[in-house]
Each structure stands twice: as C-alpha cells, then as structure tokens.
Write a protein that holds these residues in place. Sequence first.
Motif, PDB file in Angstrom:
ATOM      1  N   ASN A 107       0.964  -1.404  -0.069  1.00  0.00           N
ATOM      2  CA  ASN A 107      -0.005   0.149  -0.166  1.00  0.00           C
ATOM      3  C   ASN A 107       0.788   1.234  -0.179  1.00  0.00           C
ATOM      4  OD1 ASN A 107      -2.327  -1.621   0.070  1.00  0.00           O
ATOM      5  ND2 ASN A 107      -2.686  -1.110   2.254  1.00  0.00           N
ATOM      6  N   ASN A 108       0.355   2.250  -0.544  1.00  0.00           N
ATOM      7  CA  ASN A 108       1.198   3.685  -0.864  1.00  0.00           C
ATOM      8  C   ASN A 108       0.797   4.365   0.230  1.00  0.00           C
ATOM      9  OD1 ASN A 108       2.906   5.404  -1.787  1.00  0.00           O
ATOM     10  ND2 ASN A 108       1.477   6.375  -3.210  1.00  0.00           N
ATOM     11  N   ILE A 109       1.103   4.042   1.555  1.00  0.00           N
ATOM     12  CA  ILE A 109       0.918   4.902   2.808  1.00  0.00           C
ATOM     13  C   ILE A 109       2.338   5.367   3.168  1.00  0.00           C
ATOM     14  CG2 ILE A 109       0.048   4.643   5.151  1.00  0.00           C
ATOM     15  CD1 ILE A 109      -1.758   2.364   4.336  1.00  0.00           C
ATOM     16  N   VAL A 110       2.392   6.570   3.629  1.00  0.00           N
ATOM     17  CA  VAL A 110       3.623   7.198   4.140  1.00  0.00           C
ATOM     18  C   VAL A 110       3.488   7.677   5.568  1.00  0.00           C
ATOM     19  CG1 VAL A 110       5.193   9.184   3.653  1.00  0.00           C
ATOM     20  CG2 VAL A 110       4.005   8.363   1.818  1.00  0.00           C
ATOM     21  N   PHE A 111       4.529   7.328   6.432  1.00  0.00           N
ATOM     22  CA  PHE A 111       4.440   7.711   7.983  1.00  0.00           C
ATOM     23  C   PHE A 111       5.599   8.823   8.005  1.00  0.00           C
ATOM     24  CE2 PHE A 111       3.278   3.213   7.815  1.00  0.00           C
ATOM     25  CZ  PHE A 111       2.163   3.072   8.625  1.00  0.00           C
ATOM     26  N   LYS A 112       4.915   9.804   8.674  1.00  0.00           N
ATOM     27  CA  LYS A 112       5.708  10.918   9.007  1.00  0.00           C
ATOM     28  C   LYS A 112       5.657  11.027  10.689  1.00  0.00           C
ATOM     29  CE  LYS A 112       4.768  13.648   4.806  1.00  0.00           C
ATOM     30  NZ  LYS A 112       4.318  14.830   4.518  1.00  0.00           N
ATOM     31  N   GLU A 113       6.876  11.296  11.153  1.00  0.00           N
ATOM     32  CA  GLU A 113       6.962  11.461  12.645  1.00  0.00           C
ATOM     33  C   GLU A 113       7.729  13.089  13.041  1.00  0.00           C
ATOM     34  OE1 GLU A 113      10.060   9.134  14.599  1.00  0.00           O
ATOM     35  OE2 GLU A 113      10.047   8.065  12.684  1.00  0.00           O
ATOM     36  N   ASP A 114       6.979  13.511  14.114  1.00  0.00           N
ATOM     37  CA  ASP A 114       7.592  14.803  14.572  1.00  0.00           C
ATOM     38  C   ASP A 114       7.673  14.690  16.274  1.00  0.00           C
ATOM     39  OD1 ASP A 114       8.099  17.148  15.162  1.00  0.00           O
ATOM     40  OD2 ASP A 114       6.005  18.031  14.940  1.00  0.00           O
ATOM     41  N   VAL A 115       8.746  14.209  16.439  1.00  0.00           N
ATOM     42  CA  VAL A 115       9.162  13.869  17.848  1.00  0.00           C
ATOM     43  C   VAL A 115      10.514  14.609  18.304  1.00  0.00           C
ATOM     44  CG1 VAL A 115       9.619  12.132  19.728  1.00  0.00           C
ATOM     45  CG2 VAL A 115       8.261  11.305  17.519  1.00  0.00           C
ATOM     46  N   PRO A 116      10.378  15.630  18.969  1.00  0.00           N
ATOM     47  CA  PRO A 116      11.379  16.534  19.470  1.00  0.00           C
ATOM     48  C   PRO A 116      12.394  15.638  19.963  1.00  0.00           C
ATOM     49  CG  PRO A 116       9.570  17.852  19.674  1.00  0.00           C
ATOM     50  CD  PRO A 116       9.185  16.203  19.231  1.00  0.00           C
ATOM     51  N   ASP A 117      13.617  15.960  20.009  1.00  0.00           N
ATOM     52  CA  ASP A 117      14.725  15.449  20.610  1.00  0.00           C
ATOM     53  C   ASP A 117      14.480  15.782  22.161  1.00  0.00           C
ATOM     54  OD1 ASP A 117      15.829  14.305  18.410  1.00  0.00           O
ATOM     55  OD2 ASP A 117      17.182  16.150  18.126  1.00  0.00           O
ATOM     56  N   SER A 118      13.937  16.764  22.679  1.00  0.00           N
ATOM     57  CA  SER A 118      13.987  17.008  23.874  1.00  0.00           C
ATOM     58  C   SER A 118      12.689  16.719  24.707  1.00  0.00           C
ATOM     59  CB  SER A 118      13.822  18.656  24.088  1.00  0.00           C
ATOM     60  OG  SER A 118      12.278  19.171  23.287  1.00  0.00           O
ATOM     61  N   ILE A 119      11.746  15.741  23.988  1.00  0.00           N
ATOM     62  CA  ILE A 119      10.776  15.042  24.637  1.00  0.00           C
ATOM     63  C   ILE A 119      11.287  14.306  25.687  1.00  0.00           C
ATOM     64  CG2 ILE A 119       9.195  13.148  24.292  1.00  0.00           C
ATOM     65  CD1 ILE A 119       8.052  15.649  23.400  1.00  0.00           C
ATOM     66  N   PRO A 120      10.833  14.357  27.053  1.00  0.00           N
ATOM     67  CA  PRO A 120      11.265  13.708  28.333  1.00  0.00           C
ATOM     68  C   PRO A 120      10.928  12.257  28.281  1.00  0.00           C
ATOM     69  CG  PRO A 120       9.430  15.013  28.829  1.00  0.00           C
ATOM     70  CD  PRO A 120       9.633  15.220  27.416  1.00  0.00           C
ATOM     71  N   ASN A 121      11.680  11.440  28.923  1.00  0.00           N
ATOM     72  CA  ASN A 121      11.252   9.791  29.011  1.00  0.00           C
ATOM     73  C   ASN A 121       9.964   9.916  30.066  1.00  0.00           C
ATOM     74  OD1 ASN A 121      13.293   9.042  27.644  1.00  0.00           O
ATOM     75  ND2 ASN A 121      14.520   8.946  29.365  1.00  0.00           N
ATOM     76  N   ILE A 122       9.373   8.883  30.098  1.00  0.00           N
ATOM     77  CA  ILE A 122       8.014   8.667  30.963  1.00  0.00           C
ATOM     78  C   ILE A 122       8.126   7.311  31.743  1.00  0.00           C
ATOM     79  CG2 ILE A 122       6.442  10.185  29.408  1.00  0.00           C
ATOM     80  CD1 ILE A 122       5.263   7.552  28.538  1.00  0.00           C
ATOM     81  N   THR A 150      -8.991  10.942  10.573  1.00  0.00           N
ATOM     82  CA  THR A 150      -9.130  10.953  12.130  1.00  0.00           C
ATOM     83  C   THR A 150      -7.907  11.465  12.341  1.00  0.00           C
ATOM     84  OG1 THR A 150     -10.692   9.144  11.898  1.00  0.00           O
ATOM     85  CG2 THR A 150      -9.839   9.454  13.966  1.00  0.00           C
ATOM     86  N   THR A 151      -8.138  11.830  13.753  1.00  0.00           N
ATOM     87  CA  THR A 151      -6.829  12.340  14.721  1.00  0.00           C
ATOM     88  C   THR A 151      -7.101  11.574  16.092  1.00  0.00           C
ATOM     89  OG1 THR A 151      -6.260  14.214  13.503  1.00  0.00           O
ATOM     90  CG2 THR A 151      -5.347  13.969  15.910  1.00  0.00           C
ATOM     91  N   VAL A 152      -6.175  10.849  16.569  1.00  0.00           N
ATOM     92  CA  VAL A 152      -6.337  10.187  17.853  1.00  0.00           C
ATOM     93  C   VAL A 152      -5.314  11.028  18.756  1.00  0.00           C
ATOM     94  CG1 VAL A 152      -6.201   7.999  19.223  1.00  0.00           C
ATOM     95  CG2 VAL A 152      -6.996   7.909  16.941  1.00  0.00           C
ATOM     96  N   HIS A 153      -5.796  11.334  19.784  1.00  0.00           N
ATOM     97  CA  HIS A 153      -4.961  11.939  20.911  1.00  0.00           C
ATOM     98  C   HIS A 153      -4.794  11.159  22.061  1.00  0.00           C
ATOM     99  CE1 HIS A 153      -5.808  16.179  19.185  1.00  0.00           C
ATOM    100  NE2 HIS A 153      -6.833  15.287  18.426  1.00  0.00           N
ATOM    101  N   ILE A 154      -3.478  11.064  22.722  1.00  0.00           N
ATOM    102  CA  ILE A 154      -3.073  10.470  23.827  1.00  0.00           C
ATOM    103  C   ILE A 154      -2.298  11.570  24.568  1.00  0.00           C
ATOM    104  CG2 ILE A 154      -1.893   8.646  24.755  1.00  0.00           C
ATOM    105  CD1 ILE A 154      -2.300   7.037  22.170  1.00  0.00           C
ATOM    106  N   THR A 155      -2.667  11.553  25.866  1.00  0.00           N
ATOM    107  CA  THR A 155      -1.721  12.298  26.947  1.00  0.00           C
ATOM    108  C   THR A 155      -1.560  11.467  27.960  1.00  0.00           C
ATOM    109  OG1 THR A 155      -3.528  12.835  28.282  1.00  0.00           O
ATOM    110  CG2 THR A 155      -3.007  14.515  26.541  1.00  0.00           C
ATOM    111  N   LEU A 156       0.012  11.253  28.593  1.00  0.00           N
ATOM    112  CA  LEU A 156       0.519  10.496  29.454  1.00  0.00           C
ATOM    113  C   LEU A 156       1.271  11.474  30.164  1.00  0.00           C
ATOM    114  CD1 LEU A 156       1.761   7.759  26.844  1.00  0.00           C
ATOM    115  CD2 LEU A 156       0.052   7.491  28.513  1.00  0.00           C
ATOM    116  N   PRO A 157       1.174  10.994  31.644  1.00  0.00           N
ATOM    117  CA  PRO A 157       2.043  11.815  32.579  1.00  0.00           C
ATOM    118  C   PRO A 157       3.473  11.619  32.461  1.00  0.00           C
ATOM    119  CG  PRO A 157       0.723   9.975  33.783  1.00  0.00           C
ATOM    120  CD  PRO A 157       0.563  10.270  32.304  1.00  0.00           C
ATOM    121  N   LYS A 158       4.061  12.766  32.842  1.00  0.00           N
ATOM    122  CA  LYS A 158       5.716  12.507  32.769  1.00  0.00           C
ATOM    123  C   LYS A 158       6.109  11.420  33.977  1.00  0.00           C
ATOM    124  CE  LYS A 158       6.063  16.781  30.634  1.00  0.00           C
ATOM    125  NZ  LYS A 158       6.875  18.421  30.852  1.00  0.00           N
TER     126      LYS A 158
END
Length: 558
Positions: free
Chosen positions: A432-447, A550-558
């Motif tokens: 399938n011709n599906i493209v994945f793009k990611e935007d994950v800053p280097d500064s994102i902290p671990n959880i 569709t946009t799925v949102h997830i929030t996770l505590p640090k």
Amino acid sequence: MNEEQNVSMDIRGKVDLESVLKRSLKEIKDSAEARVRLESIINRSPAVIFFWSAQEGRPVEFVTENVEKFGYAEEDFVSGTLLYHNILHPDDRDNVQKLIDEAASNGKEQFNCEYRLLTESNDVRWVYEGTLIERNADQSISHFYGIIFDITSRKLAEMEIADNERDISVLYSAVTLASESLDIDDLLSEILMEIGDLLDIDAGGVYIIDHDKREANLRAHIGPEDDLASNISYSREEDMFKNVGDLPKHAIISEEVVRKDSRFVTRNNLTFYLYSRDKVVGFVLLQISDNESINEKNIKVLEHVGKHIGIAIENAQLFEKTQGDYEDLRSVDKMKNEFFANLSHELKTPMISIKGFSELLGEGKFGPLSIEQKRANDAVVRNAEKLRSLIDSLLYMSMEKEGKYKYNFTTVSVRRFIANSIEVARAQVGANNIVFKEDVPDSIPNICGDEERLTTALNNILDNAVKFMSEGEVIISVQDEADHIHIRVKDNGIGIPGDKVDKVFESFYQVDGSLTRIYGGTGLGLHVSKRIVNVHNGKIWLKSLEGFGTTVHITLPK
C-alpha cells in the motif's frame, strides 16, 4: 382566634383565679362573711376547693359544692364516706403520693401536679392541682388546701397532637425506609419496630408470599418466634391470594383462643395485606396486647404503611433478581475470560512457530525463494503478525479483567517506542502507498510506564489508521505540555461517522459491523489501547470527520 390562643387564655385565666384563691384562703378561717362570699364565687367558677387533713388517704374537711361536676356530693367527702385518695386514678395514686411526700420532706409551702380523677360514673378526668401546705408550730403538716381545675379538654388535645406526631413519624419512617432500603430483611425488621412504636403488641411478623410455591414465609418478626408459624402453605384450590380484587383493602381484626401455660386465653390478631400495584406480595400479622385499643386512625396508618412496604418489597425483590442475574452474567463473563485465556495460550505457541519458520524462509535459511514465493511468504509473515497481535490482545484482556496481568513499569523512551511502532506499521502496510511521518522533538522527556504495553497501544492505533487507507499519510507527532506529553496520530483516511465516534473505544465494536463490511478487524484494538492508557493514568480520545480522516490524541503523565 385559633385553638392555641384559646388554650393560652384559658391557662392564664386559671392562673389568675388560682392566685386570687390562694390569697383568699386564710380569710376563710377568719371571716364567715368572706367565706360565704368566696364560696359563692368559687361555686360559679371552674375551680373546686378542697381542705384535706394531713392524715392517710387525705380525709376531706371541706369541699366546695361545685365538686358535683365530677358527679359527687359535698356530703360524700365531708362525712368521711369518701376519701380524696379513693377518687384518684389507680395508676396515678403512687405518683401523687410521691409528690406530697417530697414537698413535705423538703419543707415546701406548696406544690403543683397533674393527674387523673375517676368521676362517680367511672369516667376519667384530667385535673390540675395547686396545693398549699399548712404546718404547725413544730413544722409538722396539719392541712392541705387544694385548688382543682378540670383540664381534660387540654390534655385530650395534647394527646391527640402527640398521637398525630407519632403517626406522622411512623409514616415518615416507613416511606424513608421503603425508598432507601433494598435489603428485604433489614427493611421488614425496621418496619416492625416502627409498628411496635405505634401499637402495644405482644408479637408481630411479616410474611412474604411465594405465588409459584403457594406459600407464605415469615421473613421478619418481633416478640416470641414460637407464637408465629414460619411457613403457611395453601393448595391451588384454596389459593387465598389468587383474586386480589376479593381481598380486603383494610386491616382485619380477629380473635382466636390459644393455650397459654395451663389455661386457654383469647388473643386479638390484626392482619393487613401488603399490596404492590395489582398484586398482594405479603401480609403483616400482629398479636395485640389485651390493654391496647385499636382505633380507626391506627388502622389507616397501618394501611398506608402497608402500601409503602408492598412497593418496597417488590422493588427489593426486583433488585435481588437483578443482582442474581448480574452474578450469573459475571460468572459467564469469567468463563468467557478463562476461555479466551486458555484459547490464547493454545494458539500462541503454534503461531510463534508459524511466524518463526516463515521468517527463516524469507531470510533464505532453507534455500532461495522465487519472487512469487517471497511475496507469498511475506504475506504469511504479515498475517501471522496480525494473528499474534490479536491473540496477544485477547490474552491481555482476559488477564487484565481478572486482575492477573502484571505490568512492568520502568523508564520509557518515548522516541524509542514510537519508532518501534512505526516500524511495525510499515511492515504491515505491505505494498500500500502509505507514508508515515513523525515529529518527535529530541527534547521529549522519558516517562514511567510499561513499554511493551504502550507499544501495543500505539500499534493498535496505527493499525486502525492504515486499515481504512489504500494510500495517504499518517503523521505521528509529540508535544511536551506541562505535566504530560501529548501524542497525536493523524490520518487522512475515510474518517468515522459522527454518531459512531463515542463508541469506537468499546470492546468488539466496529463502525461497520455488517456481514458485508469491506474492512477487517475484531473491534478490539482501540478498546485495548484505552485500557492501557487508563492504567498509565493517561487519557485517550479522537476527533474525526467523515471523508477527511481521524486524529487520535493520547496524553501520558511525565
């Protein structure tokens, strides 16, 4: 002018008259003329004056003529034929004598009391007595001067008010218990205690009718249990509760002869039925004390109580049935979870073998594959991975619902588990011709979390996104927001109808659940993802517009 004001004026008038009479008592001995004048006033007043000698039984030396209002003649007392003590109600004699003794021993000059008198015709009258004590030089008591007022009307009014308050209290308690309690036995026991406050009863019980078994069972009682049958059975032919319309709506008072110790006695029973809508659900049987008189008002109160009890019993029975059905469902659900767990375990072992050997084939470990063979083998690997994921989801759900799943919380690199999920998703889309793009800053902290489960959650979301796309793009972005990280998975697929958005996180729910649906899936993915996010004290939701993605949102505590 209302009744309360009348009573108040009546009392003030009596107190004023009492004061005048007390000030005039001494004049009776000193002035014959004053005595005649005072007697004339008193005989036309509501007060009766007595002079008693301080001897046993209080013999009367003088009494005003208006003692006739109690049915007695002046001569009856003055001649010594009748002692004042004799006309006191037997139940009040000891209390009155106690007051006299206390006043005498404490050096009092007067005392007041209320008690009952018996008239010549044996009627009961309530009276108020204000008494002066005359003492000798050595402080011994010589005489009592008493002023007696008939307060029967006031007392009856007070008792009626008290009875009304008691009736209201019983009704209020019955309504409150009926509306709050869903435990039948506790409800009935409390109701019986309330009835015991209303009436003087020797014993009482509440019977619940089982129409299927044609029997009435004692569910609550007060007093000696032996006095009440624990079970009353009846045949189909003599079904006393079959025709509800024929049963009396009012309480029934009956008599029965029973053996008590070595003799036979007559016992009064009061029975009233408990109705709920169009059927009788039970009845209350009360054994009434010999000295208790049942009036029409008592019966009305019991009938109202019976209506509320009947409805409460039916509600409680429905609750018990619902609870039983719920326990049955829980048992079925538990069996289903155990089945899923066992099935998942049985499927997982051969599935690992299939996937493992397919991967070895793809790597050429058993010899080179042609292009067609390679394509077919890749399809086997992809579908084996999907089946493994489904088995993993079923196993996770069954264990998590039973509280048996053990999470492994450690420090998790957000960049790493997102990258792993994207790699799995790329492998799944195949041609399938599906493209994945990611935007994950280097500064994102671990959880802190369970990395395996978080990866599963994101895998399910990505799988759900590409499932409804033949081409397009999926964008995974992460933002650092205050006390949590915010992950967004956005696709430009077919979207979700507005009336289905709130249901997509339910287990086994599919937007298109028809037999002719185009897209596959079990409806487990988003539900499992939601459970995982919830365990991590996070939140998950989605926004969708049909035809636009569709946009799925997830929030996770640090």
